[in-house]
Scaffold this motif. Structure first.
Motif, PDB file in Angstrom:
ATOM      1  N   GLN A   6       0.841  -1.189   0.000  1.00 47.67           N
ATOM      2  CA  GLN A   6       0.000   0.000   0.000  1.00 47.67           C
ATOM      3  C   GLN A   6       0.882   1.247   0.000  1.00 47.67           C
ATOM      4  OE1 GLN A   6      -2.796   0.123   3.199  1.00 47.67           O
ATOM      5  NE2 GLN A   6      -3.563   2.131   2.670  1.00 47.67           N
ATOM      6  N   GLY A  66      -7.388  13.962 -11.465  1.00 50.29           N
ATOM      7  CA  GLY A  66      -7.972  12.642 -11.623  1.00 50.29           C
ATOM      8  C   GLY A  66      -7.015  11.587 -12.125  1.00 50.29           C
ATOM      9  N   GLU A  67      -5.844  12.000 -12.590  1.00 50.48           N
ATOM     10  CA  GLU A  67      -4.858  11.042 -13.099  1.00 50.48           C
ATOM     11  C   GLU A  67      -3.996  10.453 -11.993  1.00 50.48           C
ATOM     12  OE1 GLU A  67      -4.670   9.949 -16.172  1.00 50.48           O
ATOM     13  OE2 GLU A  67      -6.346  11.235 -16.800  1.00 50.48           O
ATOM     14  N   TYR A  68      -4.127  10.977 -10.783  1.00 51.86           N
ATOM     15  CA  TYR A  68      -3.290  10.537  -9.661  1.00 51.86           C
ATOM     16  C   TYR A  68      -4.119   9.699  -8.701  1.00 51.86           C
ATOM     17  CZ  TYR A  68       0.002  13.932 -11.482  1.00 51.86           C
ATOM     18  OH  TYR A  68       0.867  14.612 -12.301  1.00 51.86           O
ATOM     19  N   GLU A  69      -3.621   8.506  -8.375  1.00 47.25           N
ATOM     20  CA  GLU A  69      -4.390   7.629  -7.501  1.00 47.25           C
ATOM     21  C   GLU A  69      -3.924   7.656  -6.050  1.00 47.25           C
ATOM     22  OE1 GLU A  69      -2.699   6.550 -10.212  1.00 47.25           O
ATOM     23  OE2 GLU A  69      -1.324   4.925  -9.660  1.00 47.25           O
ATOM     24  N   ASP A  70      -2.776   8.192  -5.800  1.00 44.76           N
ATOM     25  CA  ASP A  70      -2.248   8.213  -4.436  1.00 44.76           C
ATOM     26  C   ASP A  70      -2.103   9.657  -3.968  1.00 44.76           C
ATOM     27  OD1 ASP A  70      -0.118   5.630  -5.595  1.00 44.76           O
ATOM     28  OD2 ASP A  70      -1.920   5.381  -4.383  1.00 44.76           O
ATOM     29  N   TRP A  71      -2.541   9.915  -2.732  1.00 42.63           N
ATOM     30  CA  TRP A  71      -2.531  11.274  -2.202  1.00 42.63           C
ATOM     31  C   TRP A  71      -2.072  11.280  -0.750  1.00 42.63           C
ATOM     32  CZ3 TRP A  71      -3.836  15.721  -4.910  1.00 42.63           C
ATOM     33  CH2 TRP A  71      -4.333  15.511  -6.197  1.00 42.63           C
ATOM     34  N   ARG A  83       0.884   5.693 -13.665  1.00 44.70           N
ATOM     35  CA  ARG A  83       0.479   5.823 -15.066  1.00 44.70           C
ATOM     36  C   ARG A  83       1.516   6.630 -15.839  1.00 44.70           C
ATOM     37  NH1 ARG A  83      -5.637   7.830 -13.690  1.00 44.70           N
ATOM     38  NH2 ARG A  83      -6.321   5.911 -12.671  1.00 44.70           N
ATOM     39  N   TYR A  88       7.448   6.499 -10.929  1.00 44.67           N
ATOM     40  CA  TYR A  88       6.270   7.049 -10.281  1.00 44.67           C
ATOM     41  C   TYR A  88       6.232   8.545 -10.565  1.00 44.67           C
ATOM     42  CZ  TYR A  88       3.041   7.035  -6.215  1.00 44.67           C
ATOM     43  OH  TYR A  88       1.962   7.104  -5.375  1.00 44.67           O
ATOM     44  N   ALA A 111       0.968  14.041  -4.655  1.00 42.97           N
ATOM     45  CA  ALA A 111       0.188  13.010  -5.310  1.00 42.97           C
ATOM     46  C   ALA A 111       1.092  12.200  -6.213  1.00 42.97           C
ATOM     47  CB  ALA A 111      -0.928  13.647  -6.130  1.00 42.97           C
ATOM     48  N   THR A 117       1.316   8.721  -9.204  1.00 43.42           N
ATOM     49  CA  THR A 117       0.668   7.766 -10.078  1.00 43.42           C
ATOM     50  C   THR A 117       1.710   6.924 -10.796  1.00 43.42           C
ATOM     51  OG1 THR A 117      -0.828   7.494 -11.947  1.00 43.42           O
ATOM     52  CG2 THR A 117       0.580   9.422 -11.983  1.00 43.42           C
TER      53      THR A 117
END
Length: 127
Positions: free
Chosen positions: A1, A112-117, A101, A32, A97, A99
């Protein structure tokens, strides 16, 4: 995680400098893409700066270009934002943040392109 934890915020006077940091755990930072966003009181989140995992590309909002510098220390899994010549309008909660991707120029500024904050660190610029 993945866990992102910001630090270094505080109260500073206009015209001074501050460096905030973000520690990264649970993810190799090499691949990343990471960014800083901020949210001023009563306003929506705003893109500040981003850097690809390789460090090959950096991106800045027009409002901070020339004053802020994003950097990263991949071996230490750290992301930094050096903020110089701070202004009252830089007052906000700053979030890092990340990602995995492969973002491109047209998408790297989009929340919205970033999944971790992270949870954010407050920066207040006031005399």
């Amino acid at each position: 995680q993945v866990q992102l934890v910001e630090s270094g915020g505080g109260l500073v006077q206009p015209g001074t400098s501050l460096r905030i940091a973000c520690s990264i755990s649970g993810r190799s930072s090499t691949r990343y893409t990471m960014a800083w966003f901020r949210q001023a009181p009563g306003r929506e989140h705003e893109f500040v700066a981003a850097m690809k995992g390789s460090g090959a590309g950096t991106y800045y909002a027009d409002s901070v270009k020339g004053r802020f510098t994003i950097s990263r220390d991949n071996p230490k899994n750290m992301l930094y934002l050096q903020m110089n010549n701070l202004k009252a309008e830089d007052t906000a909660v700053y979030y890092c943040a990340g990602t995995g991707r492969g973002l491109i120029t047209s998408t790297i500024r989009l929340m919205g392109e970033y999944e971790d904050w992270g949870q954010g660190t407050r920066v207040t610029v006031s005399s």
